[in-house]
Write an enzyme that holds these catalytic residues in place. Structure first.
Site, PDB file in Angstrom:
ATOM      1  CG  ASN A  32      -2.096   0.964   1.020  1.00 13.91           C
ATOM      2  OD1 ASN A  32      -2.431   1.353  -0.101  1.00 13.91           O
ATOM      3  ND2 ASN A  32      -2.684   1.396   2.115  1.00 13.91           N
ATOM      4  CG  HIS A  34       2.436   6.283   1.658  1.00  9.36           C
ATOM      5  ND1 HIS A  34       3.573   6.835   2.189  1.00  9.36           N
ATOM      6  CD2 HIS A  34       1.957   5.416   2.588  1.00  9.36           C
ATOM      7  CE1 HIS A  34       3.768   6.345   3.395  1.00  9.36           C
ATOM      8  NE2 HIS A  34       2.817   5.476   3.670  1.00  9.36           N
ATOM      9  CG  HIS A  37       6.083   3.011   1.568  1.00 11.37           C
ATOM     10  ND1 HIS A  37       4.718   3.189   1.601  1.00 11.37           N
ATOM     11  CD2 HIS A  37       6.381   2.297   2.678  1.00 11.37           C
ATOM     12  CE1 HIS A  37       4.216   2.611   2.674  1.00 11.37           C
ATOM     13  NE2 HIS A  37       5.194   2.068   3.351  1.00 11.37           N
ATOM     14  N   GLY A 149      11.483   4.058   7.807  1.00  9.80           N
ATOM     15  CA  GLY A 149      10.949   5.399   8.043  1.00  9.80           C
ATOM     16  C   GLY A 149      10.975   5.762   9.525  1.00  9.80           C
TER      17      GLY A 149
END
Ligand code: PAF
Length: 283
Positions: A32, A34, A37, A149
């Site tokens: 998923n 975005h 990433h 992250g």
């Protein structure tokens, strides 16, 4: 981009890259994807010759009442996004490939103490699932460097500790938090925020920044600062999981003379649990 579903074929391809002297970068994800990433992929590309991204929605890190079954699986769109930034390899195994002996029988990796607080307190077993799967992915990919992250600040700290404690020869690099215009941290779970909630959820980031400013101005009454922030979030209509002011390295409650402090928060919307953090380094 080459796509692999099996450990053996990925290993074969990466062994050839290694023999050719290539430095391998790795970005583990649950998909998923975005922009945040993709920024992690770009960091890996800057520091390495080839980049592997993995997509695996790891059941071992979800609790019984959590959102594993509704976690978005968007492989085709994710693949296209990774292609668009020239990622070299995508590894997307299924559950049988990662847990061939079943999850109950799986050997576990545990980082004690620092996983008992914050997200670990409200998600028992979560970090054990993360450290176990990340160790497996590290052993599969054997990268020179892996990029995570900072939004998942505790996860990053736990992985750094695991790598240090287990002498895993991989450099861990942190990627900044990417935010929407109002400060909301980008997250795969933002899709669960309702239209009605969307205008209010940035309160979490506003409160954490508010605490940061107060600390920079010299306030050290941490419990009062936390209480004030909790109240504001509740007034905005959300249930607070935690707001904590921590020593950035140990994740213990910050002492008044700590110089490196991270303020972390988690709150529940109707359909999601959102986390965020801001750090302050005092002179
Ligand atoms: O941050 C995530 O997406 C996951 O926790 C990770 C590191 C890919 C492990 O499943």
């Amino acid at each position: 981009m080459q796509v692999f579903h099996h450990i053996s074929s990925l290993r074969e391809a990466l062994a050839a890259e290694r023999r050719a002297g290539k430095r391998i970068g790795f970005v583990p994800t649950m998909g998923n994807l975005h922009n945040a990433h993709l920024e992690l992929v770009k960091i890996a590309q800057k520091n390495c010759d080839i980049v592997v991204t993995s997509i695996f929605v790891n059941p071992l890190q979800f609790g019984l009442n959590e959102d594993w079954d509704k976690y978005p699986r968007t492989l085709a769109a994710d693949s296209a996004k990774l292609e668009s930034v020239n990622c070299d390899y995508l590894f997307c195994p299924d559950e049988k490939e990662i847990y061939p002996n079943g999850m109950a029988e799986q050997t576990r990796v545990i980082v004690p103490t620092m996983t008992d607080v914050l997200c670990g307190a409200s998600r028992p077993g979560h970090f054990e699932g993360v450290t176990t799967v990340v160790t497996k992915l590290f052993n599969i990919v054997q990268p020179d460097e892996a990029v995570f992250g900072i939004k998942d600040f505790q996860q990053l700290a736990v992985i750094r500790r695991m790598v240090e404690d287990l002498c895993i020869p991989i450099k861990i690099t942190a990627g900044e938090i990417f935010r929407e215009d109002d400060g909301l941290a980008m997250s795969s779970r933002n899709g669960f925020i309702t239209a009605d909630e969307r205008s209010r959820v940035a309160v979490l980031n506003r409160m954490l920044n508010g605490i940061k400013q107060q600390i920079e101005q010299g306030r050290r009454d941490f419990t009062v600062l936390i209480e004030e922030a909790r109240n504001q979030i509740e007034v905005a209509g959300f249930r607070v999981d935690y707001i904590n002011i921590c020593n950035s390295r140990t994740l213990e409650m910050a002492a008044h003379d700590d110089r490196e402090i991270t303020i972390l928060g988690a709150m529940y919307t109707a359909g999601a649990r959102l986390i965020d953090n801001v750090s302050v380094v005092l002179a």
